[in-house]
Design an enzyme around this catalytic site. Structure first.
Site, PDB file in Angstrom:
ATOM      1  N   ASP A  93      19.998  -8.903 -19.083  1.00 35.69           N
ATOM      2  CA  ASP A  93      19.891  -9.891 -18.009  1.00 35.69           C
ATOM      3  C   ASP A  93      18.785 -10.878 -18.363  1.00 35.69           C
ATOM      4  O   ASP A  93      17.618 -10.496 -18.511  1.00 35.69           O
ATOM      5  CB  ASP A  93      19.581  -9.170 -16.699  1.00 35.69           C
ATOM      6  N   CYS A 148       0.846  -1.184   0.000  1.00 30.43           N
ATOM      7  CA  CYS A 148       0.000   0.000   0.000  1.00 30.43           C
ATOM      8  C   CYS A 148       0.890   1.246   0.000  1.00 30.43           C
ATOM      9  O   CYS A 148       1.788   1.378   0.834  1.00 30.43           O
ATOM     10  CB  CYS A 148      -0.894   0.004   1.235  1.00 30.43           C
ATOM     11  N   CYS A 200      -5.506   0.819   6.062  1.00 33.09           N
ATOM     12  CA  CYS A 200      -5.729   2.267   6.045  1.00 33.09           C
ATOM     13  C   CYS A 200      -6.874   2.710   5.127  1.00 33.09           C
ATOM     14  O   CYS A 200      -7.212   3.897   5.088  1.00 33.09           O
ATOM     15  CB  CYS A 200      -4.453   2.997   5.628  1.00 33.09           C
ATOM     16  N   CYS A 228       0.434   3.172   3.598  1.00 35.00           N
ATOM     17  CA  CYS A 228       0.896   2.659   4.902  1.00 35.00           C
ATOM     18  C   CYS A 228       1.823   1.454   4.809  1.00 35.00           C
ATOM     19  O   CYS A 228       2.240   0.923   5.834  1.00 35.00           O
ATOM     20  CB  CYS A 228      -0.310   2.316   5.773  1.00 35.00           C
ATOM     21  N   CYS A 254      -6.623  -1.706   0.774  1.00 30.89           N
ATOM     22  CA  CYS A 254      -5.763  -1.911   1.932  1.00 30.89           C
ATOM     23  C   CYS A 254      -6.640  -2.116   3.163  1.00 30.89           C
ATOM     24  O   CYS A 254      -7.395  -1.210   3.544  1.00 30.89           O
ATOM     25  CB  CYS A 254      -4.840  -0.717   2.131  1.00 30.89           C
TER      26      CYS A 254
END
Length: 449
Positions: free
Chosen positions: A357, A206, A231, A209, A228
């Site tokens: 990569d 989140c 919060c 938070c 979330c």
């Protein structure tokens, strides 16, 4: 327009004409030459255009192509960099080939590399930005998704009056408040059931938070109706949404956008997002919903490397670009839905345009492929040893397995594969190399324009 700009544009147009008439095309060289003469030429070229910039990790090229189809249904010719050459020189080349549409309206739809958004935005004034998604991709170039988003926002914030059309199912696009007006699109077609995404999914914290995000439903990866529980941060309201998903095959998808039916002649859930983004742009350009859906439902030629179907001596070869774990997994999920046996070739390069990569191949879920209905698997490309080892670990039966380093040998082997339908998954430069070989042998037209 300055004398320098006029000379640069004349030189660029002349080089484009020569390359396309005598050298089988060129998507960035005319732009490079033009910029060499006048580094600021894009400002003169883009003057008076209504411009949509399309950027993000996956889906830029097809979203751009679908958006152009939608807008051309109402306005006629739309300027675009259809080759997928999405850095500054490629975009300059696109403007060098400009033609005015039947309406007289000057519209440009520009696929733009994420890191090039602020570079392009120094010279043009966009009407809107389209943000498709952000996943880990070419970490050597972009870094983490948050770094990539900051690069995009640097360009967006140069134009606070521009509209932002963002994928509302991607939490990162709701993580920062912008001065721009933001309109969201996404999926709203599933029954809600609280769930978590797999632990190795990108962007699950989140932004308010740092708690792990939960989902009421997911489409794939970190895309879905997130919230979330700590919060209250949650997905924003969607303006444009997939309201029903009725059928999916490797070749097509049937769904509804804001209750308007679409038959998209290309498979994959990720491509439904691309169509949804194109719908959103069309709506902002005042194209009627019925006209948009009709344009999206046209069965046109596939876009370069994006489920491009090529007839190879009677075999149906579907070429699909893969470049990062999320995109790869979506392609693997799509081909799994094929109800007939098929053969598979995976071609791996690791040049700068591919990402140097190759470790990302280990995050792809090759283990979930139905090897019992894949009678022949081939690996190739400059890093064929890496992808060969990866597929051996995934469990490809040795008696069904072959490897070829040379693309000429790859093409010869594909012609002998036992099934009528063959999927070729390839990184960007491998797609370019294979297409050139196919063009040299007369199976497709040369170039990408």
């Amino acid at each position: 327009m300055s004398l320098k700009s006029s000379l640069a544009i004349t030189a660029g147009k002349t080089s484009h004409w020569f390359l396309h008439n005598f050298m089988h095309g060129g998507t960035s060289l005319p732009g490079k030459l033009t910029l060499k003469i006048d580094p600021d030429v894009l400002q003169a070229l883009a003057k008076d255009y209504e411009i949509a910039i399309i950027t993000g990790t996956n889906g830029k090229t097809l979203t751009t192509a679908l958006t152009v189809k939608v807008l051309e249904a109402k306005y006629g010719n739309v300027l675009t960099n259809k080759s997928g050459s999405n850095m500054k020189q490629g975009i300059v080349t696109a403007f060098l080939t400009a033609k005015t549409g039947k309406s007289g309206k000057k519209i440009a739809v520009l696929e733009t590399d994420e890191a090039n958004v602020p570079i392009i935005c120094e010279y043009i004034k966009p009407k809107l930005f389209v943000l498709t998604n952000l996943f880990r991709d070419q970490m050597d170039r972009y870094g983490e998704i948050y770094t990539t988003y900051d690069k995009i926002l640097k360009g967006v914030l140069m134009h606070p009056d521009a509209l932002v059309l963002a994928n509302g199912d991607a939490p990162i696009f709701n993580s920062k408040k912008l001065p721009n007006k933001v309109i969201y699109y996404g999926f709203e077609n599933q029954t809600e059931k609280e769930q978590l995404a797999p632990a190795n999914t990108d962007g699950l914290l989140c932004p308010s938070c740092q708690h792990i995000l939960h989902f009421k439903y997911r489409s794939y990866s970190n895309l879905g109706k997130y919230f979330c529980p700590e919060c209250g941060f949650k997905r924003p309201e969607l303006t444009y949404k997939v309201t029903a998903l009725t059928q999916q095959t490797p070749q097509s998808s049937s769904f509804k956008i804001n209750d308007h039916p679409v038959q998209l002649h290309i498979g994959g859930t990720y491509n439904i997002y691309n169509a949804l983004a194109a719908y959103a742009v069309g709506a902002q350009f005042d194209v009627a919903p019925e006209t948009i859906c009709q344009a999206l439902s046209q069965n046109d030629e596939k876009v370069f490397g994006r489920q491009e179907v090529i007839n190879l001596d009677g075999k149906e070869v579907t070429m699909i670009l893969v470049k990062n774990p999320v995109g790869l997994d979506q392609v693997l999920e799509m081909i799994k839905t094929d109800d007939k046996p098929f053969s598979l070739a995976v071609l791996l390069n690791a040049n700068y345009a591919d990402g140097i990569d190759t470790s990302w191949i280990w995050d792809g879920n090759f283990e979930n492929l139905p090897f019992d209905k894949i009678p022949s698997v081939l690996t190739g490309g400059e890093r064929y040893k890496d992808i060969t080892f990866r597929l051996r670990v995934a469990g490809v039966p040795e008696e069904n397995f072959a490897q070829r380093e040379s693309l000429k040998d790859v093409l010869a082997f594909i012609k002998q594969m036992p099934t009528e339908h063959i999927y070729v998954l390839a990184t960007y430069t491998a797609v370019l190399q294979l297409r050139k070989l196919l063009a040299d042998e007369g199976y497709i037209k040369g170039g990408m324009d």
